[in-house]
Design a protein around this motif. Structure first.
Motif, PDB file in Angstrom:
ATOM      1  N   LEU A  52       0.847  -1.206   0.000  1.00 43.79           N
ATOM      2  CA  LEU A  52       0.000   0.000   0.000  1.00 43.79           C
ATOM      3  C   LEU A  52       0.880   1.254   0.000  1.00 43.79           C
ATOM      4  O   LEU A  52       0.681   2.182  -0.790  1.00 43.79           O
ATOM      5  CB  LEU A  52      -0.912  -0.051   1.232  1.00 43.79           C
ATOM      6  N   LEU A  53       1.869   1.263   0.870  1.00 45.20           N
ATOM      7  CA  LEU A  53       2.751   2.428   0.967  1.00 45.20           C
ATOM      8  C   LEU A  53       3.611   2.578  -0.295  1.00 45.20           C
ATOM      9  O   LEU A  53       3.716   3.678  -0.858  1.00 45.20           O
ATOM     10  CB  LEU A  53       3.659   2.283   2.202  1.00 45.20           C
ATOM     11  N   CYS A  54       4.196   1.477  -0.738  1.00 43.09           N
ATOM     12  CA  CYS A  54       5.115   1.565  -1.882  1.00 43.09           C
ATOM     13  C   CYS A  54       4.367   1.866  -3.179  1.00 43.09           C
ATOM     14  O   CYS A  54       4.892   2.552  -4.059  1.00 43.09           O
ATOM     15  CB  CYS A  54       5.942   0.281  -1.981  1.00 43.09           C
ATOM     16  N   HIS A  55       3.136   1.365  -3.293  1.00 42.75           N
ATOM     17  CA  HIS A  55       2.316   1.694  -4.453  1.00 42.75           C
ATOM     18  C   HIS A  55       2.102   3.217  -4.511  1.00 42.75           C
ATOM     19  O   HIS A  55       2.211   3.838  -5.571  1.00 42.75           O
ATOM     20  CB  HIS A  55       0.974   0.964  -4.359  1.00 42.75           C
ATOM     21  N   ALA A  56       1.808   3.810  -3.351  1.00 41.40           N
ATOM     22  CA  ALA A  56       1.575   5.266  -3.308  1.00 41.40           C
ATOM     23  C   ALA A  56       2.842   6.019  -3.708  1.00 41.40           C
ATOM     24  O   ALA A  56       2.790   6.980  -4.491  1.00 41.40           O
ATOM     25  CB  ALA A  56       1.111   5.683  -1.911  1.00 41.40           C
ATOM     26  N   ALA A  85      -3.174  15.277   0.583  1.00 42.93           N
ATOM     27  CA  ALA A  85      -4.629  15.506   0.563  1.00 42.93           C
ATOM     28  C   ALA A  85      -5.189  15.384  -0.850  1.00 42.93           C
ATOM     29  O   ALA A  85      -6.359  15.081  -1.044  1.00 42.93           O
ATOM     30  CB  ALA A  85      -4.940  16.886   1.132  1.00 42.93           C
ATOM     31  N   GLU A  86      -4.337  15.642  -1.843  1.00 41.71           N
ATOM     32  CA  GLU A  86      -4.806  15.582  -3.236  1.00 41.71           C
ATOM     33  C   GLU A  86      -4.461  14.271  -3.907  1.00 41.71           C
ATOM     34  O   GLU A  86      -4.705  14.074  -5.098  1.00 41.71           O
ATOM     35  CB  GLU A  86      -4.185  16.742  -4.036  1.00 41.71           C
ATOM     36  N   PHE A  87      -3.885  13.360  -3.129  1.00 45.81           N
ATOM     37  CA  PHE A  87      -3.425  12.093  -3.695  1.00 45.81           C
ATOM     38  C   PHE A  87      -4.570  11.085  -3.611  1.00 45.81           C
ATOM     39  O   PHE A  87      -4.976  10.669  -2.534  1.00 45.81           O
ATOM     40  CB  PHE A  87      -2.210  11.610  -2.904  1.00 45.81           C
ATOM     41  N   THR A  88      -5.122  10.730  -4.771  1.00 48.37           N
ATOM     42  CA  THR A  88      -6.358   9.940  -4.735  1.00 48.37           C
ATOM     43  C   THR A  88      -6.194   8.485  -5.181  1.00 48.37           C
ATOM     44  O   THR A  88      -7.120   7.705  -5.085  1.00 48.37           O
ATOM     45  CB  THR A  88      -7.429  10.593  -5.633  1.00 48.37           C
ATOM     46  N   ASP A  89      -4.997   8.130  -5.684  1.00 50.76           N
ATOM     47  CA  ASP A  89      -4.801   6.749  -6.142  1.00 50.76           C
ATOM     48  C   ASP A  89      -5.079   5.782  -4.985  1.00 50.76           C
ATOM     49  O   ASP A  89      -4.379   5.810  -3.974  1.00 50.76           O
ATOM     50  CB  ASP A  89      -3.350   6.602  -6.632  1.00 50.76           C
ATOM     51  N   PRO A  90      -6.089   4.913  -5.090  1.00 50.00           N
ATOM     52  CA  PRO A  90      -6.426   4.072  -3.941  1.00 50.00           C
ATOM     53  C   PRO A  90      -5.440   2.933  -3.715  1.00 50.00           C
ATOM     54  O   PRO A  90      -5.308   2.427  -2.609  1.00 50.00           O
ATOM     55  CB  PRO A  90      -7.804   3.503  -4.296  1.00 50.00           C
ATOM     56  N   GLY A  91      -4.744   2.490  -4.758  1.00 53.62           N
ATOM     57  CA  GLY A  91      -3.779   1.396  -4.595  1.00 53.62           C
ATOM     58  C   GLY A  91      -4.465   0.078  -4.282  1.00 53.62           C
ATOM     59  O   GLY A  91      -5.642  -0.123  -4.593  1.00 53.62           O
ATOM     60  N   PRO A  92      -3.719  -0.844  -3.651  1.00 50.88           N
ATOM     61  CA  PRO A  92      -4.309  -2.156  -3.367  1.00 50.88           C
ATOM     62  C   PRO A  92      -5.402  -2.063  -2.320  1.00 50.88           C
ATOM     63  O   PRO A  92      -5.530  -1.061  -1.621  1.00 50.88           O
ATOM     64  CB  PRO A  92      -3.125  -2.970  -2.840  1.00 50.88           C
ATOM     65  N   ARG A  93      -6.206  -3.136  -2.247  1.00 45.33           N
ATOM     66  CA  ARG A  93      -7.254  -3.133  -1.225  1.00 45.33           C
ATOM     67  C   ARG A  93      -6.992  -4.230  -0.189  1.00 45.33           C
ATOM     68  O   ARG A  93      -6.194  -5.138  -0.419  1.00 45.33           O
ATOM     69  CB  ARG A  93      -8.635  -3.299  -1.858  1.00 45.33           C
ATOM     70  N   ARG A  94      -7.722  -4.094   0.905  1.00 42.38           N
ATOM     71  CA  ARG A  94      -7.567  -5.029   2.017  1.00 42.38           C
ATOM     72  C   ARG A  94      -7.929  -6.436   1.559  1.00 42.38           C
ATOM     73  O   ARG A  94      -8.921  -6.630   0.866  1.00 42.38           O
ATOM     74  CB  ARG A  94      -8.485  -4.563   3.151  1.00 42.38           C
TER      75      ARG A  94
END
Ligand SMILES: Nc1ncnc2c1ncn2[C@@H]1O[C@H](COP(=O)(O)O)[C@@H](OP(=O)(O)O)[C@H]1O
Ligand SMILES: O=S(=O)(O)O[C@H]1[C@@H](O[C@H]2O[C@H](CO)[C@@H](O)[C@H](O)[C@H]2O)O[C@H](CO)[C@@H](O)[C@@H]1O
Length: 284
Positions: free
Chosen positions: A23-27, A244-253
């Protein structure tokens, strides 16, 4: 800030599996300013990657990769994934230990390309609920599905290194949908917890001897306070993206009711063994 190193920053994401690292690295990757901090030294593919680039030493094996020229491997990675002035790599202890033990590297910093070792920044990623982490890992080791990104067909990665116990890994199940709690062993969850604690105490011991700017992130904060964690992470790396403007959701739970069931079973198992402690001496 452009300093003596031409503004080049090398960073290490030091964690253990199932702490939200994807999740973090995807962002970070999605900002377009941080390179691609993936498991570039991941044991499931490093030997094959070296061989594909004709950089595998004749003694190189999947469980003990050896390069003829690490600098060449790192230059190739940088060419493919660097953002120009930032290069990141996600590191788990079992990636690094074979390289340290065989004398190929002396410290985690050696995982970074030349030119990216003078201004090094560290992000540690851990999970407060280590039982949930271990349960997540034991399930992923049977499904082979380590990440679930909407719209991306899941890839099944067999676990090649059982870093939490001796012996070969269990085979992937044919149908991940049909996993049941009976297929799992609480004693193995306990071994995983012990190994996870060793991961993090090793990172802490190493960091205690360094002076790198370091940010410690927990899975729980990453999920519950995402904007704040991303903001601190971007700041650490000098990335000009507003969280705050970063909207890419990335992987999910990925967790399901099976995770809760296995955690409850493990706690019952542990309650029957009052002497059971992890190697750090701490009881859960
Ligand atoms: N958007 C999201 N929200 C919550 N958890 C997420 C998430 N994306 C990934 N995760 C969780 O992060 C864990 C994987 O961590 P890593 O990427 O370091 O391997 C998994 O935990 P669970 O299996 O407990 O759900 C996964 O589901
Ligand atoms: O490049 S690798 O295949 O080594 O690593 C990728 C893999 O990582 C997961 O699978 C590994 C094999 O068991 C496991 O050791 C590791 O803990 C897992 O994170 O899949 C990831 C998700 O697709 C990928 O990010 C990683 O690069």
């Amino acid at each position: 800030m452009r300093g003596a190193h031409g503004g080049r920053i090398g960073y290490l994401v030091l964690g253990s599996p199932r702490t939200g690292t994807n999740l973090l690295c995807h962002a970070l990757h999605a900002t377009g300013q941080a390179g691609e901090p993936a498991e570039w030294y991941g044991t499931s593919s490093l030997h094959e990657n070296l061989a594909a680039q004709e950089l595998a030493h004749p003694d190189s094996r999947p469980e003990a990769p050896r390069a003829t020229d690490w600098a060449a491997y790192q230059r190739a990675l940088l060419g493919r994934t660097g953002s120009g002035n930032r290069f990141g790599v996600k590191v788990f202890l079992y990636h690094l230990e074979p390289l340290l033990k065989s004398g190929q590297m002396a410290s985690p910093v050696d995982l970074l390309p030349d030119g990216y070792r003078d201004d090094v920044r560290i992000i540690t990623v851990s999970r407060r609920d280590v039982v949930a982490q271990a349960v997540s890992m034991i399930i992923a080791s049977r499904t082979g599905i380590f990440v679930d990104v909407p719209g991306v067909a899941p890839r099944r990665v067999p676990t090649t290194t059982t870093w939490w116990r001796e012996g070969p890994p269990a085979a992937l199940v044919t149908n991940p949908e049909e996993l049941t709690a009976d297929l799992f062993d609480s004693a193995e969850v306990h071994q995983l917890i012990t190994a996870i604690r060793r991961h993090h105490s090793t990172w802490s011991d190493w960091l205690a001897d360094t002076r790198f700017p370091t940010l410690s992130v927990t899975y729980e904060d990453l999920v519950d306070r995402r904007e704040s964690v991303l903001s601190s992470t971007f700041e650490l790396l000098g990335i000009h993206t507003r969280a705050a403007e970063f909207t890419d959701p990335g992987p999910r739970r990925q967790a399901t009711a099976l995770n809760d069931e296995l955690a409850a079973r493990y706690r019952l198992w542990l309650a029957d063994r009052p002497g059971a402690a992890t190697t750090t001496g701490r009881q859960l």
